[in-house]
Design a protein around this motif. Structure first.
Motif, PDB file in Angstrom:
ATOM      1  N   VAL A  54       0.692  -0.937   0.051  1.00  0.00           N
ATOM      2  CA  VAL A  54       0.227   0.304   0.085  1.00  0.00           C
ATOM      3  C   VAL A  54       0.654   1.535   0.107  1.00  0.00           C
ATOM      4  N   ARG A  55       1.754   1.565   0.583  1.00  0.00           N
ATOM      5  CA  ARG A  55       2.511   2.135   1.120  1.00  0.00           C
ATOM      6  C   ARG A  55       3.198   2.700  -0.293  1.00  0.00           C
ATOM      7  N   SER A  56       4.204   1.256  -0.686  1.00  0.00           N
ATOM      8  CA  SER A  56       4.723   1.418  -2.254  1.00  0.00           C
ATOM      9  C   SER A  56       3.962   2.694  -3.513  1.00  0.00           C
ATOM     10  N   SER A  57       2.460   1.434  -3.832  1.00  0.00           N
ATOM     11  CA  SER A  57       2.160   2.430  -3.976  1.00  0.00           C
ATOM     12  C   SER A  57       0.971   4.236  -3.672  1.00  0.00           C
ATOM     13  N   LEU A  58       1.127   3.731  -3.200  1.00  0.00           N
ATOM     14  CA  LEU A  58       0.616   5.170  -2.435  1.00  0.00           C
ATOM     15  C   LEU A  58       1.560   6.090  -3.169  1.00  0.00           C
ATOM     16  N   ILE A  59       2.978   5.898  -2.461  1.00  0.00           N
ATOM     17  CA  ILE A  59       4.743   6.237  -2.937  1.00  0.00           C
ATOM     18  C   ILE A  59       4.441   7.069  -4.664  1.00  0.00           C
ATOM     19  N   ARG A  60       3.880   5.971  -5.404  1.00  0.00           N
ATOM     20  CA  ARG A  60       3.971   5.513  -6.919  1.00  0.00           C
ATOM     21  C   ARG A  60       3.051   6.708  -7.932  1.00  0.00           C
ATOM     22  N   GLU A  61       1.694   7.130  -6.657  1.00  0.00           N
ATOM     23  CA  GLU A  61       0.678   7.502  -6.783  1.00  0.00           C
ATOM     24  C   GLU A  61       0.458   9.446  -6.952  1.00  0.00           C
ATOM     25  N   GLN A  62       2.196   9.514  -5.650  1.00  0.00           N
ATOM     26  CA  GLN A  62       2.048  10.600  -5.284  1.00  0.00           C
ATOM     27  C   GLN A  62       2.997  11.331  -5.538  1.00  0.00           C
ATOM     28  N   ARG A  63       4.212  10.173  -6.455  1.00  0.00           N
ATOM     29  CA  ARG A  63       5.065  11.502  -7.941  1.00  0.00           C
ATOM     30  C   ARG A  63       4.738  11.230  -9.042  1.00  0.00           C
ATOM     31  N   GLU A  64       3.782  10.455  -9.154  1.00  0.00           N
ATOM     32  CA  GLU A  64       2.296  10.504 -10.567  1.00  0.00           C
ATOM     33  C   GLU A  64       2.134  11.774 -10.719  1.00  0.00           C
ATOM     34  N   LEU A  65       1.172  12.060  -9.412  1.00  0.00           N
ATOM     35  CA  LEU A  65       0.565  13.934  -9.371  1.00  0.00           C
ATOM     36  C   LEU A  65       1.690  14.748  -9.635  1.00  0.00           C
ATOM     37  N   MET A  66       3.048  14.443  -8.643  1.00  0.00           N
ATOM     38  CA  MET A  66       4.166  15.183  -8.478  1.00  0.00           C
ATOM     39  C   MET A  66       4.227  16.072 -10.422  1.00  0.00           C
ATOM     40  N   ALA A  67       4.436  14.654 -11.151  1.00  0.00           N
ATOM     41  CA  ALA A  67       4.839  14.457 -12.333  1.00  0.00           C
ATOM     42  C   ALA A  67       3.814  15.353 -13.185  1.00  0.00           C
ATOM     43  N   MET A  68       3.012  15.248 -12.846  1.00  0.00           N
ATOM     44  CA  MET A  68       1.909  16.066 -13.659  1.00  0.00           C
ATOM     45  C   MET A  68       1.594  17.475 -13.304  1.00  0.00           C
ATOM     46  N   GLY A  69       1.565  17.691 -15.258  1.00  0.00           N
ATOM     47  CA  GLY A  69       1.592  19.311 -15.035  1.00  0.00           C
ATOM     48  C   GLY A  69       0.504  20.598 -14.001  1.00  0.00           C
ATOM     49  N   GLU A  70       0.342  21.339 -13.767  1.00  0.00           N
ATOM     50  CA  GLU A  70      -0.572  22.296 -13.390  1.00  0.00           C
ATOM     51  C   GLU A  70      -2.139  21.659 -14.039  1.00  0.00           C
TER      52      GLU A  70
END
Length: 136
Positions: free
Chosen positions: A39-55
């Motif tokens: 769960v922690r790894s999937s959460l971190i992956r999703e957070q990184r995807e959101l941070m990499a997303m444009g505005e």
């Protein structure tokens, strides 16, 4: 662990149960640790995807999430309203049925009482007639 200080070689059932229980708890906790890691790894992956997303895509995603949440809320309210309405319809149906049953019972009792009165009147007339016949 041997009961009675050695000799028989028989395990104490209470201690065996405690040991087995401790092992079950440890196994469960190890499974939970693996689940927590996933769960922690999937959460971190999703957070990184959101941070990499444009505005702009991020704002669009937030708007869609809010829209979905609002739709789900409205759907929940509508469902609650439908449930409440169905409940009231069922109550009304039961009240009507109970009223109909009560009025039917009342009518039957009234009819029975009328017939009993007529029968008593006839029996009274017959009795009077018999009394007159005896007197004559």
């Amino acid at each position: 662990v041997v009961a009675g200080g050695g000799g028989g070689g028989v395990l104490d059932p209470a201690l065996a149960y405690q040991r087995r229980r401790r092992l079950q708890i440890e196994e469960r906790s190890l499974r939970l640790v693996a689940l927590q890691d996933a769960v922690r790894s999937s959460l971190i992956r999703e957070q990184r995807e959101l941070m990499a997303m444009g505005e702009r895509p991020y704002r669009k995603l937030v708007r869609e999430g809010e829209k979905t949440r609002n739709e789900l809320g409205k759907a929940g309210i509508k469902q609650a309203r439908r449930d409440k309405e169905a409940h009231y319809k069922a109550m009304t149906y039961m009240r009507r049925k109970m009223s109909d049953d009560a009025s039917t019972a009342k009518e039957l009792a009234k009819e029975r009482n009328t017939k009993v009165m007529k029968l008593h009147e006839r029996m009274g007339k017959d009795w009077l007639r018999r009394q007159r016949d005896i007197a004559v």
